[in-house]
Design an enzyme around this catalytic site. Structure first.
Site, mmCIF file in Angstrom:
data_model
loop_
_atom_site.group_PDB
_atom_site.id
_atom_site.type_symbol
_atom_site.label_atom_id
_atom_site.label_comp_id
_atom_site.label_asym_id
_atom_site.label_seq_id
_atom_site.Cartn_x
_atom_site.Cartn_y
_atom_site.Cartn_z
ATOM 1 N N HIS A 104 1.056 5.242 4.054
ATOM 2 C CA HIS A 104 0.207 5.762 2.984
ATOM 3 C C HIS A 104 0.482 7.247 2.754
ATOM 4 O O HIS A 104 0.605 7.701 1.612
ATOM 5 C CB HIS A 104 -1.270 5.564 3.336
ATOM 6 C CG HIS A 104 -1.645 4.143 3.585
ATOM 7 N ND1 HIS A 104 -2.858 3.778 4.132
ATOM 8 C CD2 HIS A 104 -0.969 2.986 3.363
ATOM 9 C CE1 HIS A 104 -2.912 2.460 4.237
ATOM 10 N NE2 HIS A 104 -1.772 1.962 3.781
ATOM 11 N N SER A 126 0.803 -1.217 0.000
ATOM 12 C CA SER A 126 0.000 0.000 0.000
ATOM 13 C C SER A 126 0.840 1.273 0.000
ATOM 14 O O SER A 126 0.424 2.291 -0.543
ATOM 15 C CB SER A 126 -0.958 0.008 1.190
ATOM 16 O OG SER A 126 -0.257 -0.171 2.406
#
Length: 272
Positions: free
Chosen positions: A243, A173
């Site tokens: 992220h 991610s």
């Protein structure tokens, strides 16, 4: 909201994105070969062995492993980290763990491991939708470098946010967040065909990339802040700062990797 595809036509087949998706899927299948389950993901022993653990990164020479201890409530399982040479380790931890991969190796392997089927499905969905467009823009040689460096920067952001954490960081991610950051800067007016659930109502609509990805980034900032304010349970096991760091990296460097681009095409989803 589940993105389905964007409206940016590709000049060539996105071979690098396909390979990255395939590698992640194969790594997931290998990780559950000797334990775990298809939907539940790999066993904790695999996550601890091959995941990137902030404590190991910030304490060179130290390693962590999964340990079990009997207690009044039964056998408790947790992660223990040995003291690094000339450093103080976790309170109450002594001895040496079994043979472990080098910490620099886990920095790489962690980017191709996932904790569950939903984890890898969500990541690969976003990579399959937004990766081809960014790959097309930066080229097949630069794109994998952009992806991998973005993943490393993302991991660095997570380590800075919680340098003493023994919890392994898993997943692509962070690298995919770099792809999203690059996408939103290159194609802010692109439109994403999106599956939307509103209670029991389901529909498919076009959503501007700026709105979809901007909302996603704002949620990462919010939950990251909540995690800092409430370190115990606030992060819910999600690497929000990875992220944030990956997305910021994509925003900052994507322009350095491309030449001139043509104008963004109009939506190919609507008639007229």
């Amino acid at each position: 909201m589940f993105p389905l595809r964007d409206n940016i036509p590709l000049a060539r087949f996105p071979i690098v994105t396909v390979v990255l998706v395939a590698v992640n899927v194969v790594a997931y299948l290998l990780s559950i070969r000797h334990g775990g389950s298809f939907f539940g993901g790999p066993p904790n022993s695999v996550a601890v062995r091959y995941g990137a653990i902030p404590y190991e990164i910030t304490h060179p020479g130290s390693h962590c492993e999964l340990v079990s201890q009997p207690s009044a409530q039964g056998t408790l399982t947790g992660i223990a980290c040995q003291p690094a040479p000339f450093r103080v380790g976790q309170p109450g931890v002594s001895g040496s763990p079994g043979q472990q991969p080098a910490t620099w190796e886990t920095v790489i392997t962690s980017m191709f491991l996932h904790g569950s089927f939903l984890h890898i499905f969500g990541n690969m969905l976003f990579l399959a939708i937004f990766g081809p467009t960014v790959e097309d823009a930066v080229g097949r040689v630069r794109f994998p470098l952009f992806y991998l460096v973005g993943g490393l920067i993302a991991l660095g952001a997570q380590v800075l946010a919680d340098p003493g954490s023994p919890a392994p960081t898993l997943g692509a991610s962070g690298a995919i967040a770099a792809v999203l950051g690059g996408y939103i800067l290159l194609y802010p007016r692109a439109r994403i065909l999106t599956l939307v659930f509103i209670v029991f109502f389901v529909t498919i609509i076009e959503v501007p990339a700026m709105l979809l990805l901007g909302f996603w980034f704002l949620t990462q900032l919010y939950f990251g802040a909540v995690g800092l304010a409430n370190p115990v349970g606030g992060g819910e096991g999600v690497a929000y700062f990875a992220h944030i760091g990956g997305f910021a990296f994509g925003l900052l460097v994507i322009r350095l990797l491309i030449g001139r681009r043509g104008p963004e095409p109009r939506s190919r989803f609507t008639n007229g």
